[in-house]
Design an enzyme around this catalytic site. Structure first.
Site, mmCIF file in Angstrom:
data_model
loop_
_atom_site.group_PDB
_atom_site.id
_atom_site.type_symbol
_atom_site.label_atom_id
_atom_site.label_comp_id
_atom_site.label_asym_id
_atom_site.label_seq_id
_atom_site.Cartn_x
_atom_site.Cartn_y
_atom_site.Cartn_z
ATOM 1 N N ASP A 130 -6.303 3.578 8.268
ATOM 2 C CA ASP A 130 -7.161 4.349 7.348
ATOM 3 C C ASP A 130 -8.653 4.291 7.699
ATOM 4 O O ASP A 130 -9.338 5.309 7.591
ATOM 5 C CB ASP A 130 -6.944 3.895 5.896
ATOM 6 N N ASP A 156 8.883 6.081 7.701
ATOM 7 C CA ASP A 156 8.186 5.527 8.851
ATOM 8 C C ASP A 156 7.080 6.493 9.218
ATOM 9 O O ASP A 156 7.251 7.710 9.132
ATOM 10 C CB ASP A 156 9.132 5.326 10.031
ATOM 11 N N SER A 157 5.931 5.937 9.572
ATOM 12 C CA SER A 157 4.756 6.769 9.837
ATOM 13 C C SER A 157 4.113 6.358 11.140
ATOM 14 O O SER A 157 4.348 5.262 11.651
ATOM 15 C CB SER A 157 3.722 6.596 8.720
ATOM 16 N N PHE A 177 -5.027 0.995 4.080
ATOM 17 C CA PHE A 177 -4.461 -0.018 4.974
ATOM 18 C C PHE A 177 -4.332 0.590 6.364
ATOM 19 O O PHE A 177 -4.626 1.778 6.583
ATOM 20 C CB PHE A 177 -3.095 -0.477 4.444
ATOM 21 N N GLY A 237 0.836 -1.209 0.000
ATOM 22 C CA GLY A 237 0.000 0.000 0.000
ATOM 23 C C GLY A 237 0.866 1.253 0.000
ATOM 24 O O GLY A 237 0.606 2.208 -0.735
ATOM 25 N N LYS A 238 1.924 1.224 0.809
ATOM 26 C CA LYS A 238 2.839 2.363 0.838
ATOM 27 C C LYS A 238 3.522 2.537 -0.514
ATOM 28 O O LYS A 238 3.676 3.641 -0.999
ATOM 29 C CB LYS A 238 3.919 2.146 1.904
HETATM 30 P P1 IMP Z 1 5.054 2.020 9.765
HETATM 31 O O1 IMP Z 1 5.481 3.287 9.098
HETATM 32 O O2 IMP Z 1 4.964 0.898 8.790
HETATM 33 O O3 IMP Z 1 5.839 1.700 10.989
HETATM 34 O O4 IMP Z 1 3.559 2.287 10.174
HETATM 35 C C1 IMP Z 1 3.106 2.353 11.479
HETATM 36 C C2 IMP Z 1 1.673 1.879 11.557
HETATM 37 O O5 IMP Z 1 0.839 2.905 11.058
HETATM 38 C C3 IMP Z 1 1.373 0.620 10.771
HETATM 39 O O6 IMP Z 1 0.450 -0.136 11.500
HETATM 40 C C4 IMP Z 1 0.765 1.133 9.512
HETATM 41 O O7 IMP Z 1 -0.186 0.232 8.987
HETATM 42 C C5 IMP Z 1 0.092 2.395 9.987
HETATM 43 N N1 IMP Z 1 0.111 3.384 8.932
HETATM 44 C C6 IMP Z 1 1.194 3.922 8.316
HETATM 45 N N2 IMP Z 1 0.807 4.738 7.339
HETATM 46 C C7 IMP Z 1 -0.537 4.713 7.324
HETATM 47 C C8 IMP Z 1 -1.502 5.329 6.501
HETATM 48 O O8 IMP Z 1 -1.207 6.051 5.541
HETATM 49 N N3 IMP Z 1 -2.785 5.054 6.801
HETATM 50 C C9 IMP Z 1 -3.147 4.252 7.813
HETATM 51 N N4 IMP Z 1 -2.292 3.630 8.595
HETATM 52 C C10 IMP Z 1 -0.983 3.858 8.347
#
Ligand code: IMP
Length: 186
Positions: A142, A65-66, A139, A12-13
């Site tokens: 969201d 990273d988010s 994902f 998805g990313k």
């Molecule tokens: P990471 O960047 O993969 O560590 O993401 C941290 C958490 O936040 C994971 O569970 C991802 O699924 C969720 N996450 C990251 N980006 C998004 C987004 O754009 N929408 C929804 N959830 C996100």
């Protein structure tokens, strides 16, 4: 045309990043690799650890990273968003927010590397936690995030609508701008 390798396990990313960078003349390839997610306090530190783990890759490399940050929960789940979602899903967030302010924001730190050089870019989107999870697109969190000014969650709209305003799109668009302006000298 610039070639850039995006390293992540999350398709998805990759789709989001690829679509944002295409208009800047950047061709994004996906290397599916699980990267370290150390239990540290900031997304910046996680991105640094991820860039350490991709030093073997040649050319331009992008990681990110988010996290979802909820100020009334002192920023939780924040940097722990991935671990938290895997174990608990959305239930505890709804319990914790039953009597608390529902405002939230997503934040992305994108890290670009070329050899030993590194650059980071930040993107955020503000909003709130939806009354209940809704939608099938996207994902992660969201289905529970409603951007400010919207009446639907990120998971209820097509990818292009999310990409118009999302934290990741904003951080990655800054990467595209930096390339376009020649700011990322090797
Ligand atoms: P990471 O960047 O993969 O560590 O993401 C941290 C958490 O936040 C994971 O569970 C991802 O699924 C969720 N996450 C990251 N980006 C998004 C987004 O754009 N929408 C929804 N959830 C996100």
């Amino acid at each position: 045309m610039t070639d850039l390798t995006f390293v992540s396990t999350n398709p998805g990313k990759f789709r989001e990043v690829e679509a944002v960078l295409r208009p800047y003349g950047i061709r994004t390839r996906w290397t599916r690799r699980s990267l370290p997610e150390p239990q540290v306090e900031t997304l910046e530190e996680v991105v640094d650890a991820k860039l350490d783990a991709v030093r073997d890759l040649k050319g331009w490399v992008l990681v990110e990273d988010s996290g979802l940050f909820i100020p009334s929960l002192k920023g939780f789940p924040g940097v722990y968003s991935a671990h938290f979602l895997k174990i608990w899903k959305f239930g505890p967030i709804y319990e914790l927010l039953a009597r608390r302010d529902r405002r939230a924001y997503f934040r992305t730190v994108a890290g670009v590397a070329h050899g030993r050089r590194r650059w980071t870019f930040v993107g955020e989107v503000r909003g709130s936690i939806a009354p209940k999870p809704k939608g099938r697109h996207g994902f992660g969190y969201d289905p529970i995030f409603v951007p400010a000014g919207w009446d639907r969650t990120f998971a209820e709209v097509p990818a292009a609508s999310k990409n118009a305003i999302s934290h990741r799109a904003r951080a990655v668009a800054k990467v595209g701008e930096a390339f376009a302006r020649g700011r990322l000298a090797r």
